[in-house]
Design a protein around this motif. Structure first.
Motif, PDB file in Angstrom:
ATOM      1  N   GLU A  28       6.523  -1.856  38.700  1.00 28.05           N
ATOM      2  CA  GLU A  28       7.524  -1.686  37.645  1.00 28.05           C
ATOM      3  C   GLU A  28       8.852  -2.335  38.043  1.00 28.05           C
ATOM      4  OE1 GLU A  28       7.825   2.495  36.645  1.00 28.05           O
ATOM      5  OE2 GLU A  28       6.233   2.284  35.165  1.00 28.05           O
ATOM      6  N   ILE A  29       9.227  -2.213  39.302  1.00 28.15           N
ATOM      7  CA  ILE A  29      10.467  -2.833  39.770  1.00 28.15           C
ATOM      8  C   ILE A  29      10.366  -4.354  39.678  1.00 28.15           C
ATOM      9  CG2 ILE A  29      11.902  -3.237  41.820  1.00 28.15           C
ATOM     10  CD1 ILE A  29      11.351  -0.241  42.531  1.00 28.15           C
ATOM     11  N   GLN A  30       9.228  -4.921  40.056  1.00 25.75           N
ATOM     12  CA  GLN A  30       9.048  -6.372  39.944  1.00 25.75           C
ATOM     13  C   GLN A  30       9.170  -6.805  38.477  1.00 25.75           C
ATOM     14  OE1 GLN A  30       9.302  -8.263  42.364  1.00 25.75           O
ATOM     15  NE2 GLN A  30       7.939  -7.820  44.062  1.00 25.75           N
ATOM     16  N   ALA A  31       8.575  -6.034  37.566  1.00 25.26           N
ATOM     17  CA  ALA A  31       8.676  -6.346  36.134  1.00 25.26           C
ATOM     18  C   ALA A  31      10.123  -6.217  35.666  1.00 25.26           C
ATOM     19  CB  ALA A  31       7.756  -5.429  35.325  1.00 25.26           C
ATOM     20  N   TYR A  32      10.830  -5.202  36.132  1.00 25.54           N
ATOM     21  CA  TYR A  32      12.244  -5.021  35.790  1.00 25.54           C
ATOM     22  C   TYR A  32      13.066  -6.212  36.272  1.00 25.54           C
ATOM     23  CZ  TYR A  32      17.030  -3.369  36.518  1.00 25.54           C
ATOM     24  OH  TYR A  32      18.392  -3.262  36.549  1.00 25.54           O
ATOM     25  N   ILE A  42      23.362  -5.116  37.169  1.00 24.25           N
ATOM     26  CA  ILE A  42      23.903  -5.095  35.810  1.00 24.25           C
ATOM     27  C   ILE A  42      24.009  -6.512  35.251  1.00 24.25           C
ATOM     28  CG2 ILE A  42      26.392  -5.028  36.305  1.00 24.25           C
ATOM     29  CD1 ILE A  42      24.481  -3.061  33.600  1.00 24.25           C
ATOM     30  N   GLN A  43      24.318  -7.497  36.091  1.00 18.14           N
ATOM     31  CA  GLN A  43      24.339  -8.895  35.624  1.00 18.14           C
ATOM     32  C   GLN A  43      22.939  -9.330  35.200  1.00 18.14           C
ATOM     33  OE1 GLN A  43      26.081 -10.964  38.957  1.00 18.14           O
ATOM     34  NE2 GLN A  43      28.174 -10.465  38.335  1.00 18.14           N
ATOM     35  N   LEU A  44      21.935  -8.945  35.971  1.00 21.29           N
ATOM     36  CA  LEU A  44      20.551  -9.254  35.627  1.00 21.29           C
ATOM     37  C   LEU A  44      20.185  -8.627  34.283  1.00 21.29           C
ATOM     38  CD1 LEU A  44      17.526  -9.435  37.825  1.00 21.29           C
ATOM     39  CD2 LEU A  44      17.503  -7.566  36.188  1.00 21.29           C
ATOM     40  N   GLU A  45      20.517  -7.361  34.101  1.00 23.56           N
ATOM     41  CA  GLU A  45      20.212  -6.679  32.840  1.00 23.56           C
ATOM     42  C   GLU A  45      20.915  -7.348  31.659  1.00 23.56           C
ATOM     43  OE1 GLU A  45      20.878  -2.477  32.811  1.00 23.56           O
ATOM     44  OE2 GLU A  45      19.526  -2.126  34.499  1.00 23.56           O
ATOM     45  N   LYS A  46      22.178  -7.669  31.830  1.00 21.82           N
ATOM     46  CA  LYS A  46      22.909  -8.296  30.727  1.00 21.82           C
ATOM     47  C   LYS A  46      22.320  -9.657  30.377  1.00 21.82           C
ATOM     48  CE  LYS A  46      27.189  -5.764  31.153  1.00 21.82           C
ATOM     49  NZ  LYS A  46      28.615  -5.750  31.321  1.00 21.82           N
ATOM     50  N   ARG A  47      21.887 -10.398  31.388  1.00 21.24           N
ATOM     51  CA  ARG A  47      21.274 -11.704  31.136  1.00 21.24           C
ATOM     52  C   ARG A  47      19.987 -11.548  30.342  1.00 21.24           C
ATOM     53  NH1 ARG A  47      20.485 -13.683  36.250  1.00 21.24           N
ATOM     54  NH2 ARG A  47      18.270 -13.218  36.248  1.00 21.24           N
ATOM     55  N   PHE A  48      19.114 -10.616  30.740  1.00 18.73           N
ATOM     56  CA  PHE A  48      17.850 -10.426  30.036  1.00 18.73           C
ATOM     57  C   PHE A  48      18.027  -9.731  28.692  1.00 18.73           C
ATOM     58  CE2 PHE A  48      15.876 -10.774  34.385  1.00 18.73           C
ATOM     59  CZ  PHE A  48      15.255 -12.000  34.142  1.00 18.73           C
ATOM     60  N   ALA A  49      19.037  -8.889  28.557  1.00 15.13           N
ATOM     61  CA  ALA A  49      19.274  -8.191  27.289  1.00 15.13           C
ATOM     62  C   ALA A  49      19.675  -9.163  26.187  1.00 15.13           C
ATOM     63  CB  ALA A  49      20.341  -7.114  27.463  1.00 15.13           C
ATOM     64  N   THR A 107      12.545   0.026  31.104  1.00 14.64           N
ATOM     65  CA  THR A 107      12.469   1.445  31.451  1.00 14.64           C
ATOM     66  C   THR A 107      11.352   1.640  32.467  1.00 14.64           C
ATOM     67  OG1 THR A 107      10.930   1.935  29.652  1.00 14.64           O
ATOM     68  CG2 THR A 107      13.280   2.225  29.179  1.00 14.64           C
ATOM     69  N   PHE A 108      11.377   2.763  33.129  1.00 18.59           N
ATOM     70  CA  PHE A 108      10.378   3.064  34.147  1.00 18.59           C
ATOM     71  C   PHE A 108       9.578   4.287  33.739  1.00 18.59           C
ATOM     72  CE2 PHE A 108      13.914   1.011  36.388  1.00 18.59           C
ATOM     73  CZ  PHE A 108      13.234  -0.038  37.006  1.00 18.59           C
ATOM     74  N   SER A 109       8.290   4.283  34.063  1.00 16.10           N
ATOM     75  CA  SER A 109       7.441   5.433  33.744  1.00 16.10           C
ATOM     76  C   SER A 109       6.939   6.147  34.993  1.00 16.10           C
ATOM     77  CB  SER A 109       6.250   4.992  32.886  1.00 16.10           C
ATOM     78  OG  SER A 109       5.433   4.077  33.598  1.00 16.10           O
ATOM     79  N   THR A 110       7.216   5.613  36.164  1.00 19.93           N
ATOM     80  CA  THR A 110       6.805   6.266  37.402  1.00 19.93           C
ATOM     81  C   THR A 110       7.495   7.626  37.509  1.00 19.93           C
ATOM     82  OG1 THR A 110       6.568   4.134  38.512  1.00 19.93           O
ATOM     83  CG2 THR A 110       6.778   6.063  39.924  1.00 19.93           C
ATOM     84  N   PRO A 111       6.743   8.681  37.778  1.00 23.34           N
ATOM     85  CA  PRO A 111       7.372  10.006  37.892  1.00 23.34           C
ATOM     86  C   PRO A 111       8.269  10.088  39.120  1.00 23.34           C
ATOM     87  CG  PRO A 111       5.022  10.146  38.388  1.00 23.34           C
ATOM     88  CD  PRO A 111       5.288   8.742  37.952  1.00 23.34           C
TER      89      PRO A 111
END
Length: 182
Positions: free
Chosen positions: A73-77, A173-180, A84-88
């Motif tokens: 999931e982290i690699q996909a993120y 956060i820069q990564l998230e903003k770029r992909f968003a 979002t993550f589904s790992t408990p």
């Protein structure tokens, strides 16, 4: 140092560096950016003192089904394919810490929130607290990334964190903003 309820841990390589994931009985207990002391060598004495602090056996340096799922999931993120993550998670903290971590999980991918705005939203739910207490709870968070504490900024508009984590949080956060934006 690993927490006493960690059963196993494993360090994974990502495009952005190593990340160590720790597994408990019911979920991921900790996330560390880099190697945990001794994890690279496979040393299970994480305290570095020669004295274990674990109720049972010391944690083992081995992947589990759950740490493998979390790593995927982290690699996909990190590649922009997962928001979002589904790992408990198996979170241990004070009731206040748990409340703050839950509030932070509601901050949307690719956005940030100033600590004063988080305080205001908590106050709207009849939870009165200070920015200092919120900052302390965020600093206590054992699972950064899964609990997106990198999305919380100080009043100057920079991520909260210490010398080791602030650049990591800024990059996330820069990564998230770029992909968003895509």
């Amino acid at each position: 140092m690993l927490l006493p309820y960690t059963r196993s841990f494993f360090t994974y390589r990502t495009l952005y560096g190593r990340i160590t994931l720790c597994d408990g009985v019911n979920g991921i207990t900790e996330v560390h950016f880099g190697n945990v002391n001794g994890a690279q060598s496979g040393n299970t004495n994480m305290s570095g003192t020669g004295v274990g602090v674990y109720a049972g056996a010391a944690p083992k340096s081995q992947p589990s089904e759950r740490t493998n799922k979390a790593a995927n999931e982290i690699q996909a993120y990190l590649s922009g394919k997962c928001t979002t993550f589904s790992t408990p998670l198996e979170l241990h903290g004070s009731n206040f810490d748990l409340l703050i971590w839950k509030a932070v999980q509601d901050i949307s991918y690719g956005t940030t929130m100033r600590i004063r705005d988080l305080r205001t939203s908590l106050k709207a739910n009849n939870i009165s607290t200070s920015a200092t207490h919120i900052g302390r709870a965020l600093n206590n968070c054992p699972c950064p990334l899964f609990i997106p504490i990198h999305r919380v900024e100080c009043e100057a508009g920079t991520p909260l964190g210490n010398a080791h984590t602030i650049n990591i949080y800024r990059g996330l956060i820069q990564l998230e903003k770029r992909f968003a934006k895509k």
